[in-house]
Design an enzyme around this catalytic site. Structure first.
Site, PDB file in Angstrom:
ATOM      1  N   ARG A 112     -53.722  45.931 -33.032  1.00 28.81           N
ATOM      2  CA  ARG A 112     -53.679  44.466 -33.205  1.00 28.81           C
ATOM      3  C   ARG A 112     -54.812  43.756 -32.468  1.00 28.81           C
ATOM      4  NH1 ARG A 112     -48.225  45.609 -32.048  1.00 28.81           N
ATOM      5  NH2 ARG A 112     -46.929  45.599 -33.930  1.00 28.81           N
ATOM      6  N   LYS A 134     -66.609  36.764 -38.333  1.00 30.13           N
ATOM      7  CA  LYS A 134     -65.976  36.956 -39.642  1.00 30.13           C
ATOM      8  C   LYS A 134     -66.054  38.444 -39.963  1.00 30.13           C
ATOM      9  CE  LYS A 134     -66.631  32.657 -42.185  1.00 30.13           C
ATOM     10  NZ  LYS A 134     -67.243  32.084 -43.395  1.00 30.13           N
ATOM     11  N   GLU A 176     -81.416  34.949 -46.137  1.00 31.49           N
ATOM     12  CA  GLU A 176     -80.597  34.168 -45.192  1.00 31.49           C
ATOM     13  C   GLU A 176     -81.490  33.329 -44.284  1.00 31.49           C
ATOM     14  OE1 GLU A 176     -77.441  33.922 -45.658  1.00 31.49           O
ATOM     15  OE2 GLU A 176     -76.674  35.817 -46.458  1.00 31.49           O
ATOM     16  N   LYS A 211     -77.263  29.971 -36.030  1.00 33.21           N
ATOM     17  CA  LYS A 211     -75.934  30.521 -36.333  1.00 33.21           C
ATOM     18  C   LYS A 211     -75.001  30.348 -35.141  1.00 33.21           C
ATOM     19  CE  LYS A 211     -72.921  33.344 -38.610  1.00 33.21           C
ATOM     20  NZ  LYS A 211     -72.706  34.326 -39.639  1.00 33.21           N
ATOM     21  N   GLU A 221     -64.239  27.614 -39.503  1.00 29.40           N
ATOM     22  CA  GLU A 221     -64.611  26.943 -40.746  1.00 29.40           C
ATOM     23  C   GLU A 221     -63.571  25.920 -41.163  1.00 29.40           C
ATOM     24  OE1 GLU A 221     -66.615  29.715 -43.391  1.00 29.40           O
ATOM     25  OE2 GLU A 221     -66.067  28.488 -45.099  1.00 29.40           O
ATOM     26  N   ARG A 226     -69.275  24.921 -40.485  1.00 30.41           N
ATOM     27  CA  ARG A 226     -69.603  26.331 -40.731  1.00 30.41           C
ATOM     28  C   ARG A 226     -69.784  26.598 -42.218  1.00 30.41           C
ATOM     29  NH1 ARG A 226     -67.375  31.847 -37.771  1.00 30.41           N
ATOM     30  NH2 ARG A 226     -68.741  33.198 -38.980  1.00 30.41           N
ATOM     31  N   ASN A 230     -72.824  28.500 -46.151  1.00 28.30           N
ATOM     32  CA  ASN A 230     -72.617  29.103 -47.474  1.00 28.30           C
ATOM     33  C   ASN A 230     -73.514  28.510 -48.548  1.00 28.30           C
ATOM     34  OD1 ASN A 230     -70.599  30.823 -46.534  1.00 28.30           O
ATOM     35  ND2 ASN A 230     -69.069  29.211 -46.698  1.00 28.30           N
ATOM     36  N   HIS A 233     -74.157  30.484 -51.606  1.00 29.06           N
ATOM     37  CA  HIS A 233     -73.231  31.620 -51.598  1.00 29.06           C
ATOM     38  C   HIS A 233     -72.110  31.493 -52.621  1.00 29.06           C
ATOM     39  CE1 HIS A 233     -75.444  32.691 -48.056  1.00 29.06           C
ATOM     40  NE2 HIS A 233     -74.648  33.686 -47.728  1.00 29.06           N
ATOM     41  N   HIS A 237     -72.194  34.829 -54.379  1.00 28.78           N
ATOM     42  CA  HIS A 237     -71.116  35.818 -54.239  1.00 28.78           C
ATOM     43  C   HIS A 237     -70.559  36.211 -55.603  1.00 28.78           C
ATOM     44  CE1 HIS A 237     -69.830  35.145 -49.756  1.00 28.78           C
ATOM     45  NE2 HIS A 237     -70.808  36.017 -49.873  1.00 28.78           N
ATOM     46  N   HIS A 250     -76.925  41.907 -51.403  1.00 27.85           N
ATOM     47  CA  HIS A 250     -76.313  40.626 -51.043  1.00 27.85           C
ATOM     48  C   HIS A 250     -77.378  39.514 -50.955  1.00 27.85           C
ATOM     49  CE1 HIS A 250     -73.644  37.789 -49.049  1.00 27.85           C
ATOM     50  NE2 HIS A 250     -74.541  37.638 -48.096  1.00 27.85           N
TER      51      HIS A 250
HETATM   52  N1  LIG Z   1     -69.587  38.538 -41.480  1.00 31.30           N
HETATM   53  C1  LIG Z   1     -70.515  37.681 -41.798  1.00 31.30           C
HETATM   54  O1  LIG Z   1     -70.587  36.582 -41.248  1.00 31.30           O
HETATM   55  C2  LIG Z   1     -71.503  38.033 -42.873  1.00 31.30           C
HETATM   56  C3  LIG Z   1     -72.634  37.215 -43.071  1.00 31.30           C
HETATM   57  C4  LIG Z   1     -73.571  37.597 -44.034  1.00 31.30           C
HETATM   58  C5  LIG Z   1     -73.368  38.755 -44.781  1.00 31.30           C
HETATM   59  N2  LIG Z   1     -72.250  39.508 -44.560  1.00 31.30           N
HETATM   60  C6  LIG Z   1     -72.016  40.729 -45.321  1.00 31.30           C
HETATM   61  O2  LIG Z   1     -73.027  41.653 -44.976  1.00 31.30           O
HETATM   62  C7  LIG Z   1     -73.213  42.551 -46.069  1.00 31.30           C
HETATM   63  C8  LIG Z   1     -74.690  42.709 -46.307  1.00 31.30           C
HETATM   64  O3  LIG Z   1     -75.277  43.148 -45.129  1.00 31.30           O
HETATM   65  P1  LIG Z   1     -76.657  43.922 -45.112  1.00 31.30           P
HETATM   66  O4  LIG Z   1     -77.642  43.230 -45.978  1.00 31.30           O
HETATM   67  O5  LIG Z   1     -76.981  44.145 -43.692  1.00 31.30           O
HETATM   68  O6  LIG Z   1     -76.309  45.255 -45.899  1.00 31.30           O
HETATM   69  P2  LIG Z   1     -75.968  46.731 -45.433  1.00 31.30           P
HETATM   70  O7  LIG Z   1     -75.048  46.732 -44.291  1.00 31.30           O
HETATM   71  O8  LIG Z   1     -75.614  47.444 -46.670  1.00 31.30           O
HETATM   72  O9  LIG Z   1     -77.370  47.266 -44.875  1.00 31.30           O
HETATM   73  C9  LIG Z   1     -78.455  47.353 -45.746  1.00 31.30           C
HETATM   74  C10 LIG Z   1     -78.990  48.781 -45.881  1.00 31.30           C
HETATM   75  O10 LIG Z   1     -79.964  48.995 -44.889  1.00 31.30           O
HETATM   76  C11 LIG Z   1     -79.685  50.200 -44.192  1.00 31.30           C
HETATM   77  N3  LIG Z   1     -80.170  49.976 -42.836  1.00 31.30           N
HETATM   78  C12 LIG Z   1     -79.640  49.150 -41.927  1.00 31.30           C
HETATM   79  N4  LIG Z   1     -80.393  49.129 -40.837  1.00 31.30           N
HETATM   80  C13 LIG Z   1     -81.431  49.943 -41.052  1.00 31.30           C
HETATM   81  C14 LIG Z   1     -82.564  50.306 -40.293  1.00 31.30           C
HETATM   82  N5  LIG Z   1     -82.789  49.779 -39.093  1.00 31.30           N
HETATM   83  N6  LIG Z   1     -83.441  51.179 -40.830  1.00 31.30           N
HETATM   84  C15 LIG Z   1     -83.243  51.679 -42.064  1.00 31.30           C
HETATM   85  N7  LIG Z   1     -82.192  51.364 -42.844  1.00 31.30           N
HETATM   86  C16 LIG Z   1     -81.299  50.509 -42.325  1.00 31.30           C
HETATM   87  C17 LIG Z   1     -78.208  50.384 -44.335  1.00 31.30           C
HETATM   88  O11 LIG Z   1     -77.837  51.731 -44.174  1.00 31.30           O
HETATM   89  C18 LIG Z   1     -77.988  49.892 -45.757  1.00 31.30           C
HETATM   90  O12 LIG Z   1     -78.307  50.895 -46.687  1.00 31.30           O
HETATM   91  C19 LIG Z   1     -72.464  41.977 -47.223  1.00 31.30           C
HETATM   92  O13 LIG Z   1     -71.283  42.714 -47.389  1.00 31.30           O
HETATM   93  C20 LIG Z   1     -72.144  40.569 -46.802  1.00 31.30           C
HETATM   94  O14 LIG Z   1     -70.960  40.102 -47.384  1.00 31.30           O
HETATM   95  C21 LIG Z   1     -71.342  39.165 -43.628  1.00 31.30           C
END
Ligand SMILES: NC(=O)c1ccc[n+]([C@@H]2O[C@H](COP(=O)([O-])OP(=O)(O)OC[C@H]3O[C@@H](n4cnc5c(N)ncnc54)[C@H](O)[C@@H]3O)[C@@H](O)[C@H]2O)c1
Length: 347
Positions: A112, A134, A176, A211, A221, A226, A230, A233, A237, A250
């Site tokens: 939890r 998040k 972003e 951020k 939010e 916050r 988006n 987005h 999305h 993404h």
């Molecule tokens: N929680 C939040 O506030 C928030 C905000 C924005 C996006 N997101 C989420 O994040 C996700 C997208 O994140 P992302 O773009 O980081 O994608 P991801 O986590 O898939 O990473 C992108 C790719 O890069 C690779 N990678 C990462 N670091 C690396 C490095 N240093 N060297 C080589 N390869 C590397 C990973 O293995 C992956 O294949 C989505 O699911 C989105 O919904 C969440």
């Protein structure tokens, strides 16, 4: 550089700089003093090693948006249990948004609520996904439909890890960054127009500041502040979800969503056409897509309905650096936007 996220009792710091991941052990000891072991969650392809300064085991999750699912969370929690992770221990997520959303949600659920820290390795993670608490996973019905607010104890954004990032992932992260410029910082926005990102350190630092400030102001939010994060987005999305994860990254879907949001901002809240074209040109200069052919409109409509932020809440920008939220978007508006993003801008 240390950027604080001022959340009272849940305050934490974002470390930004070259080699800062080597400060993990010392910082963890200070921020999670009770932890005796660490569960490191990462992906096989990331190749970033960290030393949490305590006994640790590495758990790998699959690559790609499809991995952000409940079965993977279950698998992680069961492995944490076998490892003997207690409530006073710590989860260390090393990766991008997929890893930090997954590991954060597993940490929120395990006992939890177990402490976690994020070592964000791609640009998108460093400027956005790793900060703000998040966490969550996708359901077949839509993005991020199951999740929890659970703040990390620490975020590490080591600029050295960006050296191995594929160019396509770097560009996805820049989506972003462009967003932060549009919603909060006209000077940042203008600096991105040439596509030159040689001073990535300054860019990451500025985005982390924005951020952190927004999250501190509206953690859950509830005030609308916050929600401004988006921008692009709502449709982005839906396009990401309807396209099937793995087709568009993404950040790429968000780029297309921001183009749509820019045009809608022109139509609804008077964003100048010059600014709309600047947004398109800046996204293109960063190597980002502006259109997606063959959009599945039925699926996008469905995904829009299920977007947890509500199909009717759109973030619009009357000018660069300022946003408003509106519910005044009709099915006809959406149809027009889908027509728009089916083809590239006329050059
Ligand atoms: N929680 C939040 O506030 C928030 C905000 C924005 C996006 N997101 C989420 O994040 C996700 C997208 O994140 P992302 O773009 O980081 O994608 P991801 O986590 O898939 O990473 C992108 C790719 O890069 C690779 N990678 C990462 N670091 C690396 C490095 N240093 N060297 C080589 N390869 C590397 C990973 O293995 C992956 O294949 C989505 O699911 C989105 O919904 C969440």
């Amino acid at each position: 550089v240390i950027v604080p996220v001022e959340l009272g009792a849940r305050r934490y710091e974002v470390l930004v700089g070259d080699g800062v991941r080597h400060e993990l052990a010392a910082t963890l000891a200070a921020e999670v003093p009770g932890a005796g072991r660490a569960a490191i969650v990462t992906q096989a392809g990331i190749g970033v090693e960290v030393d949490p300064g305590m006994p640790a085991e590495v758990f790998t999750v699959p690559d790609g948006e499809g991995a952000k699912s409940l079965p993977v969370v279950e698998d992680l929690c069961r492995k944490f249990a076998v490892f003997g992770l207690s409530r006073s221990d710590v989860v260390v997520a090393v990766g991008g948004g997929v890893v930090t959303d997954l590991a954060g949600f597993a940490a929120a659920s395990f006992h939890r609520g177990t402490a976690y820290v994020n070592v964000a390795t791609p640009l998108l993670g460093q400027v956005d996904a790793a900060i703000g608490g998040k966490t969550g996973v996708n359901l077949p019905e839509g993005k991020n439909l199951a999740g929890a607010f659970h703040q990390p104890r620490l975020v590490v954004a080591d600029l050295d890890t960006l050296d191995t990032l594929p160019l396509r992932e770097l560009a996805a992260g820049m989506a972003e960054v462009v967003k932060y410029g549009i919603i909060a910082d006209p000077a940042l926005f203008r600096s991105l127009r040439t596509g030159d990102v040689s001073d990535l350190g300054a860019i990451v630092r500025r985005c982390v500041e924005i951020k952190a400030e927004v999250v501190a102001d509206d953690e859950r939010e509830t005030t609308g502040r916050r929600a401004t994060l988006n921008f692009g987005h709502t449709l982005g999305h839906a396009i990401e979800n309807a396209g099937g994860y793995g087709k568009l990254l993404h950040g790429e879907a968000i780029s297309i969503g921001m183009r749509a949001a820019a045009h809608l901002s022109h139509k609804k809240v008077g964003l100048s056409l010059d600014a709309v074209h600047e947004i398109e040109a800046t996204l293109a200069a960063q190597g980002l897509p502006l259109h997606a052919p063959d959009l599945d409109r039925a699926k996008i409509g469905q995904a829009l309905k299920l977007d947890k932020k509500g199909a009717n809440q759109w973030v619009l920008a009357p000018e660069i650096g300022r946003t408003v939220l509106t519910g005044d978007v009709t099915a006809g508006d959406v149809e027009a936007l889908l027509d728009l993003v089916s083809t590239p801008p006329a050059s």
